[in-house]
Design an enzyme around this catalytic site. Structure first.
Site, PDB file in Angstrom:
ATOM      1  N   CYS A  96       0.885  -1.165   0.000  1.00  0.00           N
ATOM      2  CA  CYS A  96       0.000   0.000   0.000  1.00  0.00           C
ATOM      3  C   CYS A  96       0.924   1.216   0.000  1.00  0.00           C
ATOM      4  O   CYS A  96       2.020   1.141  -0.559  1.00  0.00           O
ATOM      5  CB  CYS A  96      -0.957  -0.034   1.199  1.00  0.00           C
ATOM      6  SG  CYS A  96      -0.144   0.003   2.805  1.00  0.00           S
ATOM      7  N   SER A  97       0.525   2.299   0.608  1.00  0.00           N
ATOM      8  CA  SER A  97       1.387   3.481   0.634  1.00  0.00           C
ATOM      9  C   SER A  97       2.641   3.256   1.465  1.00  0.00           C
ATOM     10  O   SER A  97       3.747   3.536   1.032  1.00  0.00           O
ATOM     11  CB  SER A  97       0.630   4.688   1.192  1.00  0.00           C
ATOM     12  OG  SER A  97      -0.447   5.013   0.361  1.00  0.00           O
TER      13      SER A  97
END
Length: 164
Positions: A96-97
């Site tokens: 994800c981020s």
């Protein structure tokens, strides 16, 4: 005495809002239930992993790792994802981020019996911070990275920050 108390309050306030390192941030938000794989380990590995992007579609559309499959987070569909991944022993890396949402998705796959699942340490931000390529929906290399929020954007030190 009041001055000393004031400084103690200020220090405690600032230290509770900031994270000095990525490790501290991940320790704060993750359970460490899924092993991390570093950028270096992933790029040096001779086995081609299945890459799953656990960010929202608008983030994925801005940029993603080459050949990553979007699975999302808020609308993650376990049944749909497992249909795409019939081999429960295959090498899977979820990102994800930063590596927080991806742990949650990885836990769901682990509960379904997947045995070779890893969380990308530092996520797409660390990927870009290490000057590795990202791709847009046209499969063209891009420097754009959706940063999710102003708070999380501080962890992206390279690339072009996209907020929408």
């Amino acid at each position: 005495m009041k001055t000393l108390l004031f400084y103690i309050c200020v220090i405690c306030t600032f230290s509770s809002f900031s994270q000095d390192t990525l490790a501290e941030l991940l320790d704060k938000h993750n359970k460490n239930s899924i092993p991390y794989i570093s950028i270096e380990e992933l790029t040096e590995n001779n086995t081609e992993p299945i890459l799953l992007d656990a960010r929202e579609l608008e983030e994925y559309n801005v940029s993603h790792l080459k050949n990553a499959i979007h699975v999302g987070f808020n609308k993650f569909d376990l049944k749909k994802t497992t249909k795409q991944l019939p081999n429960k022993q295959q090498f899977i890396v979820i990102y994800c981020s930063l590596g927080i949402r991806s742990e949650d998705i990885a836990e769901k796959l682990k509960k379904e019996g997947y045995t070779n699942v890893y969380n990308l340490y530092g996520g797409i931000f660390e990927w870009k911070n290490n000057d590795l390529p990202l791709f847009n929906l046209k499969d063209e290399e891009t420097h754009n990275v959706h940063v999710f929020s102003k708070i999380w954007s501080t962890w992206l030190t390279k690339g072009i920050k996209i907020y929408e």
